[in-house]
Design a protein around this motif. Structure first.
Motif, PDB file in Angstrom:
ATOM      1  N   GLU A 201       0.811  -1.222   0.000  1.00 24.08           N
ATOM      2  CA  GLU A 201       0.000   0.000   0.000  1.00 24.08           C
ATOM      3  C   GLU A 201       0.843   1.270   0.000  1.00 24.08           C
ATOM      4  OE1 GLU A 201      -0.461  -2.543   2.071  1.00 24.08           O
ATOM      5  OE2 GLU A 201      -2.539  -3.252   1.856  1.00 24.08           O
TER       6      GLU A 201
ATOM      7  N   LEU B 140       1.597   2.412  -3.464  1.00 18.71           N
ATOM      8  CA  LEU B 140       0.439   3.042  -4.106  1.00 18.71           C
ATOM      9  C   LEU B 140       0.304   4.486  -3.638  1.00 18.71           C
ATOM     10  CD1 LEU B 140      -2.220   0.167  -3.773  1.00 18.71           C
ATOM     11  CD2 LEU B 140      -0.494   0.505  -5.543  1.00 18.71           C
ATOM     12  N   ILE B 141       0.468   4.704  -2.335  1.00 17.03           N
ATOM     13  CA  ILE B 141       0.373   6.055  -1.775  1.00 17.03           C
ATOM     14  C   ILE B 141       1.483   6.941  -2.332  1.00 17.03           C
ATOM     15  CG2 ILE B 141       0.636   7.407   0.355  1.00 17.03           C
ATOM     16  CD1 ILE B 141      -0.710   5.000   1.817  1.00 17.03           C
TER      17      ILE B 141
ATOM     18  N   LEU C 250       0.677   7.513  -6.366  1.00 19.38           N
ATOM     19  CA  LEU C 250      -0.595   8.118  -6.767  1.00 19.38           C
ATOM     20  C   LEU C 250      -0.899   9.416  -6.041  1.00 19.38           C
ATOM     21  CD1 LEU C 250      -2.796   4.906  -7.114  1.00 19.38           C
ATOM     22  CD2 LEU C 250      -1.781   6.273  -8.946  1.00 19.38           C
ATOM     23  N   CYS C 251      -0.363   9.594  -4.846  1.00 16.56           N
ATOM     24  CA  CYS C 251      -0.673  10.803  -4.070  1.00 16.56           C
ATOM     25  C   CYS C 251       0.331  11.932  -4.291  1.00 16.56           C
ATOM     26  CB  CYS C 251      -0.752  10.475  -2.576  1.00 16.56           C
ATOM     27  SG  CYS C 251      -2.151   9.404  -2.139  1.00 16.56           S
TER      28      CYS C 251
ATOM     29  N   ILE D 187      -7.016  -1.822  -8.211  1.00 15.14           N
ATOM     30  CA  ILE D 187      -7.103  -1.157  -6.907  1.00 15.14           C
ATOM     31  C   ILE D 187      -8.322  -1.658  -6.138  1.00 15.14           C
ATOM     32  CG2 ILE D 187      -7.605   1.065  -5.802  1.00 15.14           C
ATOM     33  CD1 ILE D 187      -5.763   2.353  -7.905  1.00 15.14           C
TER      34      ILE D 187
ATOM     35  N   THR E  94      -7.660  -3.331  -2.522  1.00 21.05           N
ATOM     36  CA  THR E  94      -7.875  -2.446  -1.373  1.00 21.05           C
ATOM     37  C   THR E  94      -9.369  -2.364  -1.097  1.00 21.05           C
ATOM     38  OG1 THR E  94      -8.031  -0.457  -2.763  1.00 21.05           O
ATOM     39  CG2 THR E  94      -5.845  -1.067  -1.984  1.00 21.05           C
TER      40      THR E  94
ATOM     41  N   GLU F  59      -9.556   2.640  -0.553  1.00 27.17           N
ATOM     42  CA  GLU F  59      -9.851   2.351  -1.963  1.00 27.17           C
ATOM     43  C   GLU F  59     -10.412   3.588  -2.663  1.00 27.17           C
ATOM     44  OE1 GLU F  59     -13.525   0.306  -4.303  1.00 27.17           O
ATOM     45  OE2 GLU F  59     -12.742  -0.837  -2.593  1.00 27.17           O
TER      46      GLU F  59
ATOM     47  N   LEU G 274      -7.712   6.227  -3.390  1.00 26.54           N
ATOM     48  CA  LEU G 274      -6.844   5.870  -4.510  1.00 26.54           C
ATOM     49  C   LEU G 274      -7.570   6.001  -5.844  1.00 26.54           C
ATOM     50  CD1 LEU G 274      -4.892   2.749  -3.152  1.00 26.54           C
ATOM     51  CD2 LEU G 274      -4.148   5.133  -3.225  1.00 26.54           C
TER      52      LEU G 274
ATOM     53  N   CYS H  96      -6.504   8.330  -9.063  1.00 26.50           N
ATOM     54  CA  CYS H  96      -6.309   7.800 -10.415  1.00 26.50           C
ATOM     55  C   CYS H  96      -6.967   8.655 -11.487  1.00 26.50           C
ATOM     56  CB  CYS H  96      -6.860   6.375 -10.516  1.00 26.50           C
ATOM     57  SG  CYS H  96      -5.810   5.139  -9.761  1.00 26.50           S
TER      58      CYS H  96
ATOM     59  N   GLY I 139      -2.483   7.848   3.480  1.00 24.55           N
ATOM     60  CA  GLY I 139      -2.734   8.469   2.187  1.00 24.55           C
ATOM     61  C   GLY I 139      -3.119   9.928   2.310  1.00 24.55           C
TER      62      GLY I 139
END
Length: 457
Positions: A246, A249-250, A253-254, A280, A284, A289, A292, A296, A375
């Motif tokens: 995770e 992903l953070i 994407l963030c 995703i 998640t 979820e 994220l 996206c 996140g």
């Protein structure tokens, strides 16, 4: 047209789970990097507007030079902007923030916008500026700098020949390889890769893989991936197989710009034949979820002008959705943090501290937990001081027993042409040691030499 020479015909099997099949897609033009907002924020365009009064001392460390009532909130002065509550203060900024919860950040070296235009960033070579980035304010370009710049008098054929000689015959001249890859931009590396195949009829990546191993191999392969592809590959790898990374992903994407996210989403689809939103949703759940999925879309407002009335309204809305009620309205936090520009979010953080007598990061600590907390805080940290976010990620990748080499490699590679100079400066302020010192004590061999070459040691 397809990205020249990418991916190699044999793929990257040494990267666990590397799945590309079929042909490469069209990649965006090289050099479109994510330049963060200037730490300290921007004055509104045109110099107009009414500024709210300076915030009360609650939530701020007393720092000389903070503007008086009516001054621009958060504008850096000669004494530097005060850190948020929980941030170290005093000479050298004291001890680093405690724990992975990302405590208050020290501000980067003080700059001044008085009289128009940012002051010279400390450590920024006089007379040098990065290449302009289309669509971004000039001040954003001037105040960020990568440790890797495009090499002058570049000759792809000459570099391809150097690499060929370094790998030919018995043994490998690793230092010659390091000298090339650590001193060429990503765009130049792609041209070297194409020239190598043209000159020798061989795939450079395949040859490098046969000569290298372990972390230095992973680092060099990452350097030769186009930046969009590397982000897409990292996201796919984070969700492939059992378990989900995770934090990867953070981290991606963030922190990326709208255009970068859209390019990553398209690359993910074309290269891996998968829809990132579906992956995703499968990996998640809940509010994490939804956050994220919002990221996206790549639809964050990127207008650099700050609306202080909206900041006040958003701050009030967030207070009523969290501290000001029993329970938490998570969708309100998602809406504001996913859609507002980073300079706008910075103003919202400042307004929130006046309303709640507590900074917004602390409120998120109290109202959320787990990955959605991480996140939301990552988004705010990028709005307040993006280099500090990556500095802390680097610190915790090496702190304690063992090293999170994938995180170390990913951040060093992805920020090397964007803001690694500023990340190094903030790292030293936060942890009372240089990034190079920590890398040197935590790595070894050619892996260490290549990392140090990239960070500019």
């Amino acid at each position: 047209m397809a990205y020249p020479g990418y991916p190699p015909s044999d793929g990257y099997p040494a990267f666990p789970g590397y799945p590309p099949t079929g042909q490469e897609s069209v990649y965006p033009p090289a050099g479109q990097y994510s330049y963060p907002p200037v730490p300290g924020g921007y004055p509104p365009a045109g110099g107009g507007g009414t500024y709210p009064a300076a915030p009360p001392t609650a939530g701020y460390a007393g720092t000389a030079g903070y503007p008086a009532s009516g001054g621009y909130p958060g504008a850096p002065q000669a004494g530097g902007m005060p850190p948020y509550a929980g941030a170290p203060s005093g000479p050298g900024f004291g001890v680093p923030p405690a724990g992975p919860g990302f405590g208050g950040y020290p501000q980067p070296p003080a700059q001044s916008y008085a009289g128009g235009g940012p002051a010279q960033m400390p450590g920024y070579p006089s007379g040098q500026t990065p290449s302009p980035v289309p669509g971004l304010p000039a001040a954003m370009v001037q105040c960020t700098q990568g440790t890797i710049q495009a090499a002058p008098n570049f000759d792809a054929g000459r570099d391809a020949e150097i690499l060929r000689k370094a790998m030919k015959g018995f043994g490998t001249d690793e230092q010659a390889i390091i000298n090339v890859v650590a001193n060429r931009s990503n765009d130049q590396r792609q041209k070297i890769k194409a020239a190598f195949k043209t000159m020798y009829g061989k795939d450079l990546i395949k040859d490098l893989k046969s000569e290298l191993s372990g972390n230095v191999e992973e680092l060099i392969l990452a350097l030769f991936m186009p930046s969009t592809y590397y982000d897409a590959w990292s996201l796919r790898h984070a969700m492939k197989g059992v378990g989900t990374q995770e934090r990867v992903l953070i981290e991606i994407l963030c922190t990326r710009t709208n255009q970068e996210i859209r390019d990553i989403v398209n690359c993910y689809k074309s290269e891996f034949g998968r829809d990132i939103e579906q992956d995703i949703r499968a990996d998640t759940s809940g509010h994490f979820e939804r956050l994220l999925i919002s990221m996206c879309q790549g639809n964050r407002d990127e207008n650099q002008t700050v609306d202080y009335q909206k900041a006040q309204e958003d701050a009030q809305r967030l207070y009523q959705a969290g501290e000001g009620k029993l329970g938490t309205d998570e969708s309100c936090f998602n809406m504001v943090l996913a859609s507002r520009s980073f300079p706008q979010l910075k103003a919202t953080v400042e307004a929130y501290s006046r309303i709640a007598n507590r900074d917004l990061l602390s409120s998120i600590d109290r109202e959320f937990s787990g990955n959605v907390e991480r996140g939301l805080k990552a988004i705010l940290q990028c709005a307040l001081n993006r280099p500090a976010f990556f500095a802390e990620r680097l610190y915790y990748s090496m702190k304690g027993a063992g090293t999170d080499d994938s995180t170390l490699i990913r951040i060093i590679v992805t920020r090397s042409e964007i803001d690694l100079v500023q990340i190094k400066q903030v790292f030293s302020q936060m942890y009372q040691k240089t990034l190079a010192t920590m890398i040197a004590s935590d790595t070894s061999g050619d892996y260490r030499r290549l990392l140090l070459a990239i960070v500019g040691q």
